[in-house]
Design a protein around this motif. Structure first.
Motif, PDB file in Angstrom:
ATOM      1  N   ASN A  25      10.477  -2.760   7.931  1.00 26.15           N
ATOM      2  CA  ASN A  25      10.777  -1.291   7.067  1.00 26.15           C
ATOM      3  C   ASN A  25       9.380  -0.498   7.608  1.00 26.15           C
ATOM      4  O   ASN A  25       9.507   0.598   6.955  1.00 26.15           O
ATOM      5  CB  ASN A  25      10.726  -1.730   5.527  1.00 26.15           C
ATOM      6  CG  ASN A  25      11.823  -2.492   5.142  1.00 26.15           C
ATOM      7  OD1 ASN A  25      12.985  -1.967   5.608  1.00 26.15           O
ATOM      8  ND2 ASN A  25      11.612  -3.466   4.368  1.00 26.15           N
ATOM      9  N   GLY A  26       8.706  -0.892   8.288  1.00 28.76           N
ATOM     10  CA  GLY A  26       7.353  -0.035   8.535  1.00 28.76           C
ATOM     11  C   GLY A  26       6.486   0.481   7.595  1.00 28.76           C
ATOM     12  O   GLY A  26       5.914   1.329   7.812  1.00 28.76           O
ATOM     13  N   PHE A  27       6.226  -0.717   6.836  1.00 34.27           N
ATOM     14  CA  PHE A  27       5.284  -0.453   5.790  1.00 34.27           C
ATOM     15  C   PHE A  27       3.921  -0.885   6.023  1.00 34.27           C
ATOM     16  O   PHE A  27       3.862  -2.015   6.660  1.00 34.27           O
ATOM     17  CB  PHE A  27       6.055  -1.184   4.545  1.00 34.27           C
ATOM     18  CG  PHE A  27       5.226  -1.086   3.201  1.00 34.27           C
ATOM     19  CD1 PHE A  27       4.962   0.082   2.412  1.00 34.27           C
ATOM     20  CD2 PHE A  27       4.323  -2.215   2.967  1.00 34.27           C
ATOM     21  CE1 PHE A  27       4.276   0.059   1.454  1.00 34.27           C
ATOM     22  CE2 PHE A  27       3.513  -2.240   1.793  1.00 34.27           C
ATOM     23  CZ  PHE A  27       3.450  -1.230   0.970  1.00 34.27           C
ATOM     24  N   GLY A  28       2.895  -0.518   5.418  1.00 30.86           N
ATOM     25  CA  GLY A  28       1.791  -0.974   5.681  1.00 30.86           C
ATOM     26  C   GLY A  28       0.448   0.238   5.795  1.00 30.86           C
ATOM     27  O   GLY A  28      -0.584  -0.014   5.969  1.00 30.86           O
ATOM     28  N   ARG A  29       0.837   1.466   5.550  1.00 34.25           N
ATOM     29  CA  ARG A  29      -0.154   2.581   5.348  1.00 34.25           C
ATOM     30  C   ARG A  29      -0.026   3.076   4.026  1.00 34.25           C
ATOM     31  O   ARG A  29       1.052   2.938   3.346  1.00 34.25           O
ATOM     32  CB  ARG A  29       0.219   3.492   6.430  1.00 34.25           C
ATOM     33  CG  ARG A  29       0.097   3.230   7.736  1.00 34.25           C
ATOM     34  CD  ARG A  29       0.173   4.267   8.722  1.00 34.25           C
ATOM     35  NE  ARG A  29       0.035   3.868  10.243  1.00 34.25           N
ATOM     36  CZ  ARG A  29      -1.009   3.502  10.978  1.00 34.25           C
ATOM     37  NH1 ARG A  29      -2.119   3.552  10.463  1.00 34.25           N
ATOM     38  NH2 ARG A  29      -0.822   3.167  12.069  1.00 34.25           N
ATOM     39  N   ILE A  30      -1.174   3.638   3.723  1.00 34.02           N
ATOM     40  CA  ILE A  30      -1.317   4.122   2.386  1.00 34.02           C
ATOM     41  C   ILE A  30      -1.465   5.797   2.561  1.00 34.02           C
ATOM     42  O   ILE A  30      -2.146   6.225   3.472  1.00 34.02           O
ATOM     43  CB  ILE A  30      -2.284   3.633   1.398  1.00 34.02           C
ATOM     44  CG1 ILE A  30      -3.718   3.893   1.994  1.00 34.02           C
ATOM     45  CG2 ILE A  30      -2.158   2.305   1.165  1.00 34.02           C
ATOM     46  CD1 ILE A  30      -4.703   3.685   0.902  1.00 34.02           C
ATOM     47  N   PHE A  31      -1.059   6.702   1.231  1.00 34.16           N
ATOM     48  CA  PHE A  31      -1.337   7.983   1.384  1.00 34.16           C
ATOM     49  C   PHE A  31      -2.766   8.018   0.969  1.00 34.16           C
ATOM     50  O   PHE A  31      -3.280   7.547  -0.107  1.00 34.16           O
ATOM     51  CB  PHE A  31      -0.341   8.501   0.381  1.00 34.16           C
ATOM     52  CG  PHE A  31       0.981   9.025   1.128  1.00 34.16           C
ATOM     53  CD1 PHE A  31       1.340   9.820   2.203  1.00 34.16           C
ATOM     54  CD2 PHE A  31       2.035   8.048   1.046  1.00 34.16           C
ATOM     55  CE1 PHE A  31       2.491   9.942   2.868  1.00 34.16           C
ATOM     56  CE2 PHE A  31       3.380   8.324   1.416  1.00 34.16           C
ATOM     57  CZ  PHE A  31       3.600   9.024   2.376  1.00 34.16           C
TER      58      PHE A  31
END
Length: 163
Positions: A25-31
């Motif tokens: 899902n392309g997840f792994g960064r934070i805002f």
């Protein structure tokens, strides 16, 4: 903003190797905010602290060097120790700030997070034992004698769901 640097790319890739759905899902960064100071203030505000209790004066005076933290010239443990000495920086806020810097090893858990974990575990355990209706407590006693450790704790929720 997203944390985007060579270090962040490495961290995301390592995380996604451990978490298949995150990679899919392309997840792994934070805002993030533009500056660590803003992230720190937001974190404190999440915990309902007043402005008078923040570290704003220390940052302004230079007693607290946020650039040093953000450049990761300090280890996570060093940053954590500095933050925990500040009013308003308990476990949740400290873990949140460390996450903003790029240290992801602590869970920013507060009372609400723990409540959700407890409810999830209780719901999962209940559905596990429901299959033994009306003998749930007998199944519990049998399980506790056999191998309670292998199905206890949040890390084994998938095991309970699969059973």
């Amino acid at each position: 903003m997203l944390r985007i640097s060579a270090e962040d790319d490495r961290d995301v890739a390592q995380f996604q190797q451990l978490h298949e759905d995150a990679k899919k899902n392309g997840f792994g960064r934070i805002f993030r905010s533009t500056f660590l100071f803003e992230d720190m203030v937001k974190s404190i505000l999440l915990c309902n602290s007043t402005w008078e209790k923040t570290l704003a004066k220390m940052v302004e005076s230079g007693k607290l060097n946020l650039e040093e933290m953000e450049r990761r010239d300090m280890t996570a443990e060093q940053v954590s120790e500095k933050l925990k000495k500040l009013t308003g920086f308990g476990a949740f806020v400290t873990a949140t700030v460390l996450m903003c810097i790029g240290y992801y090893h602590l869970l920013p858990s507060d009372i609400e997070t723990l409540r959700i974990f407890r409810e999830t575990l209780e719901t999962t355990a209940q559905s596990f034992y429901d299959r033994f209706f009306p003998f749930q407590s007998l199944a519990y006693c049998e399980l506790s004698q056999l191998d309670y450790k292998s199905v206890s704790g949040c890390s084994h929720i998938k095991q309970l769901k699969a059973a």
